[in-house]
Scaffold this active site. Structure first.
Site, mmCIF file in Angstrom:
data_model
loop_
_atom_site.group_PDB
_atom_site.id
_atom_site.type_symbol
_atom_site.label_atom_id
_atom_site.label_comp_id
_atom_site.label_asym_id
_atom_site.label_seq_id
_atom_site.Cartn_x
_atom_site.Cartn_y
_atom_site.Cartn_z
ATOM 1 N N LEU A 50 61.644 -105.506 -13.841
ATOM 2 C CA LEU A 50 61.985 -104.213 -13.141
ATOM 3 C C LEU A 50 62.877 -104.233 -12.231
ATOM 4 O O LEU A 50 62.939 -105.407 -11.643
ATOM 5 C CB LEU A 50 60.654 -103.494 -12.661
ATOM 6 N N ASP A 51 63.970 -103.303 -12.232
ATOM 7 C CA ASP A 51 64.925 -103.410 -10.866
ATOM 8 C C ASP A 51 64.251 -103.411 -9.571
ATOM 9 O O ASP A 51 62.904 -103.220 -9.336
ATOM 10 C CB ASP A 51 65.700 -102.318 -10.906
ATOM 11 N N LYS A 52 64.802 -103.845 -8.510
ATOM 12 C CA LYS A 52 64.182 -104.009 -7.200
ATOM 13 C C LYS A 52 63.569 -102.830 -6.583
ATOM 14 O O LYS A 52 62.476 -102.883 -6.177
ATOM 15 C CB LYS A 52 65.228 -104.554 -6.387
ATOM 16 N N THR B 286 62.591 -100.058 -8.361
ATOM 17 C CA THR B 286 61.727 -99.502 -9.355
ATOM 18 C C THR B 286 60.514 -99.931 -9.232
ATOM 19 O O THR B 286 60.296 -101.432 -9.075
ATOM 20 C CB THR B 286 62.290 -99.705 -10.748
ATOM 21 N N ARG C 168 68.229 -94.934 -16.281
ATOM 22 C CA ARG C 168 69.112 -94.303 -14.935
ATOM 23 C C ARG C 168 70.695 -94.260 -15.650
ATOM 24 O O ARG C 168 71.397 -93.012 -15.219
ATOM 25 C CB ARG C 168 69.517 -95.730 -13.815
#
Length: 336
Positions: free
Chosen positions: A156-158, A160, A257
């Site tokens: 997961l992105d930082k 998120t 996104r």
């Protein structure tokens, strides 16, 4: 798996640099430099970026004038950033609080807080989820994931938040990788998006590839990799915003996104693919408002069906409440 150094994680000397040019996204008006760069380079901690600024490695591209942490930047400003090249620090378990949703001998599911990086990389510190799980599991993460990514089967992105799955054994790791490849997992996200869609549901079936000029971004491109996102409106806040549920059928970088921005409804707080405009003044937008809310799969070893869910964290809930109180609310339900 890397063994801990006696005196903690240490990187090799930073004796080389890579210069990258970065253009501040439109819609930003006189925000401090360290805050903008933290949003633009999520794989680097804010403290790490502040050190790069303090060391004189960030300047205006056209004039060469150095910036400080507090230098106000606006959309269109172009910076030249000299990133020190360093080896990734040794993996040393770190005692960091975790919200464990499920754990057995083969897998562990974590409800990730926003702001924490999934795994180590250039520019990260010793405070990633991997560091925390090495401490929690006493080092039992699948070595098959790689020296710096033990147990990591997806990320997961930082910014998120939400559910993320790790493998504790190599057998589980290889089985999970196969499930991801064959799309045998159901991953659902919720997001707060800008402007309420006219339709209540839709599918974005557009290929995604690296942006042709900004290598930090992804983009819908004709020759990109196939990507499909189904979306459903669950709540509208007047015409100004909406809560949508997104179901991933592929797992491209930044997929939700990119796809939501492509259809004109970027995720609130997303400074990479969206804009913070004048009408957002006063809105609590601390990060990209994306949360991994549901994960369904068959257990990689036993085959038993598993279903996990996680409520969004306070910052997500606070923004939803703010939008509800300011613009009103209309709920929708969908049968899937």
């Amino acid at each position: 798996m890397a063994r801990a150094a006696e005196n903690g994680a240490s990187a090799a000397p930073e004796n080389s640099e890579e210069t990258k040019n970065f253009v501040v996204p439109e819609g930003i008006d006189r925000e401090r430099a360290d805050k903008i760069l933290a949003g633009a380079f999520p794989d680097f901690s804010r403290s790490r970026l502040q050190k790069i600024i303090d060391s004189g490695r960030v300047s205006f591209a056209q004039t060469g004038e150095l910036i400080t942490r507090k230098t106000p930047l606006s959309g269109g400003d172009e910076l030249a950033i000299k990133f020190p090249q360093a080896t990734i620090p040794a993996l040393i378990p770190a005692e960091i609080p975790l919200d464990i949703v499920f754990e057995d001998d083969d897998i562990v599911v974590v409800n990730k807080e926003p702001g924490i990086v999934t795994h180590p990389g250039a520019g990260t510190g010793g405070d990633t989820l991997v560091h925390a799980l090495l401490h929690h599991t006493h080092g039992k993460l699948a070595a098959a994931g790689g020296e710096n990514r033990p147990g990591v089967v997806h990320r997961l992105d930082k910014e998120t938040s939400g559910l993320i799955l790790f493998a504790k054994t190599d057998a589980a790791y290889y089985a999970l990788v196969e499930k991801f490849r064959d799309r045998e997992m159901n991953k659902e996200y919720i997001a707060l998006v800008d402007k309420a869609p006219d339709l209540l549901a839709g599918t974005v079936d557009e290929p995604i590839e690296r942006h042709p000029t900004n290598r930090l971004k992804m983009a819908v491109r004709e020759n990109g990799k196939p990507a499909r996102t189904d979306w459903f409106v669950e709540e509208k806040f007047g015409t100004d915003a909406a809560l949508v549920r997104c179901i991933l059928h592929t797992g491209r970088t930044h997929q939700i996104r990119v796809h939501m921005a492509f259809i004109g409804h970027p995720i609130l707080g997303d400074r990479t693919y969206g804009k913070v405009v004048a009408r957002h003044a006063g809105w609590p937008l601390p990060r990209v408002m994306l949360h991994a809310a549901r994960l369904c799969l068959d257990h990689p070893i036993t085959g038993a069906p598993l279903e996990f869910s996680a409520l969004p964290p306070p910052d997500f809930a606070n923004l939803a409440t703010y939008l509800r109180e300011r613009f009103g609310s209309r709920l929708y339900s969908h049968r899937r």
